[in-house]
Design an enzyme around this catalytic site. Sequence first.
Site, PDB file in Angstrom:
ATOM      1  N   ARG A  65       0.908  -1.132   0.143  1.00  0.00           N
ATOM      2  CA  ARG A  65       0.079   0.010  -0.026  1.00  0.00           C
ATOM      3  C   ARG A  65       0.847   1.204  -0.092  1.00  0.00           C
ATOM      4  O   ARG A  65       0.393   2.509  -0.475  1.00  0.00           O
ATOM      5  CB  ARG A  65      -0.925  -0.087   1.130  1.00  0.00           C
ATOM      6  N   TYR A 118     -12.590  19.669 -13.841  1.00  0.00           N
ATOM      7  CA  TYR A 118     -13.299  18.313 -14.134  1.00  0.00           C
ATOM      8  C   TYR A 118     -14.365  18.166 -13.002  1.00  0.00           C
ATOM      9  O   TYR A 118     -14.303  18.500 -11.991  1.00  0.00           O
ATOM     10  CB  TYR A 118     -12.331  17.096 -13.935  1.00  0.00           C
ATOM     11  N   ASP A 192      -3.528  20.796 -12.096  1.00  0.00           N
ATOM     12  CA  ASP A 192      -3.994  19.516 -12.853  1.00  0.00           C
ATOM     13  C   ASP A 192      -3.377  19.572 -14.473  1.00  0.00           C
ATOM     14  O   ASP A 192      -3.959  20.229 -15.209  1.00  0.00           O
ATOM     15  CB  ASP A 192      -5.111  19.183 -12.888  1.00  0.00           C
ATOM     16  N   LYS A 217      -5.463   8.597 -18.603  1.00  0.00           N
ATOM     17  CA  LYS A 217      -5.871   9.394 -19.851  1.00  0.00           C
ATOM     18  C   LYS A 217      -4.608   9.371 -20.637  1.00  0.00           C
ATOM     19  O   LYS A 217      -4.206   8.127 -21.166  1.00  0.00           O
ATOM     20  CB  LYS A 217      -6.262  10.834 -19.612  1.00  0.00           C
TER      21      LYS A 217
END
Length: 411
Positions: A65, A118, A192, A217
């Site tokens: 993790r 977004y 971003d 993306k």
Amino acid sequence: MDKRQPSRNAELGLSTRAIHHGYDPAEEHGALTPPIFMTSTYAFETAEAGSELFRGERAGYIYGRTRNPTQALLEARLASLEGGEAALAVASGMGAISATMWTLLSAGDSVVIDRILYGNTFAFFTKGLTRFGVNVRLADFTDPDALAQALAAEDRLKLVYFETPANPNLRIIDVARVSSLAKSAGALSIVDNTFATPILQNPLKLGADLVVHSATKYLGGHGDLLGGAVVGSSALIEQIRGTGLRALTGATLSPLNAFLILRGLKTLEVRMERHSRSAQQIAELLGSHPLVSHVTYPGLKSFPQYELAQRQMRQPGGLIAFELEGGVEAGMAFMNRLELVVRAVSLGDAETLVQHPASMTHATYSADERKRHGISDSLLRLSVGLENVEDLMADIAQALDHVHASKRQAD
Ligand code: 4LM
């Protein structure tokens, strides 16, 4: 560190680094392709060694993790491409944004965000963080005076957050200008960079403190995974990785997805060139069609921030926003008429994708919020893929012609 070219790393080109940085086949049995470490936990040599690892007195891996060697290579490459000291790979773009915000913010802190984001990022700030006592103020980041005023109005301002080009309407924010305003106000600036990728622009080099990505993306590039990343100084990244909340939120990237993103990065530069070249041609086609009332593409001279785009970005990218005469109804008819272009959200894939932000990616903005912030209900967003551009243009032209002819009949 680039093991193959330690002293020359800063001079190497983006593709060279995307292909070689941080990996020496000699250390992995000569394997040309970096292996995938599919392991959830790591054996400690001795009990004491395990305790030392936990105390940070010994370098190594503990549990998947927090760290994994496949992720570590991806992190090194992303840091190199963005010009940051370190990076953190996470499970998705939203994982990158949420882990960063949970780490940096506490109840009572303020953030100023751009008004065009977004849809789920907008929702995370305005409907999520506000429930935990964070003050979230919206501003128009293309207006530096209004932004300076918004920043000055907050007394526990921690950070500013924006996208450039912004999703969905491709507005461009001047990274150097906004980062400098944020710095003067004692705040971090977070950008971003999903739409541009490190190939088209490097916000950290323009003064931003952190860059976040949806690696789902362009970085992955093949529409087959979800992933995300945060890039910046070692101190901030270690804060997000460790005390902070990637480990605690569990937004960990799987080793397989880290491997797939590493594979995607190798072709990122050539793909971005092709995306940009095809998008330029398609934007010009849209601009010349009588059914199209408005086209927004940073590579068009008609783009309102063309000069800024030229200065800030190496290429205009693969996304186009446009509106049709006849509004939403014509837009839906156009989308339904397409044969090759796929109706889907997401972007940056090999396939060309079209979607309707008001009812899809930006449905998290209320109708009133969309109106106030300038997200037109008629807007369509096209993510230009890697198909032969002639085929894409033929498909788009036939769909436009069809809707145009039906509209003329009806009028
Ligand atoms: C979309 N976008 O627009 P994950 N940042 C930006 C984004 O466009 C997205 C995310 C973060 C779309 C998804 C359906 C600028 C996502 C969130 O989806 O969590 O990897 O990234 O079509």
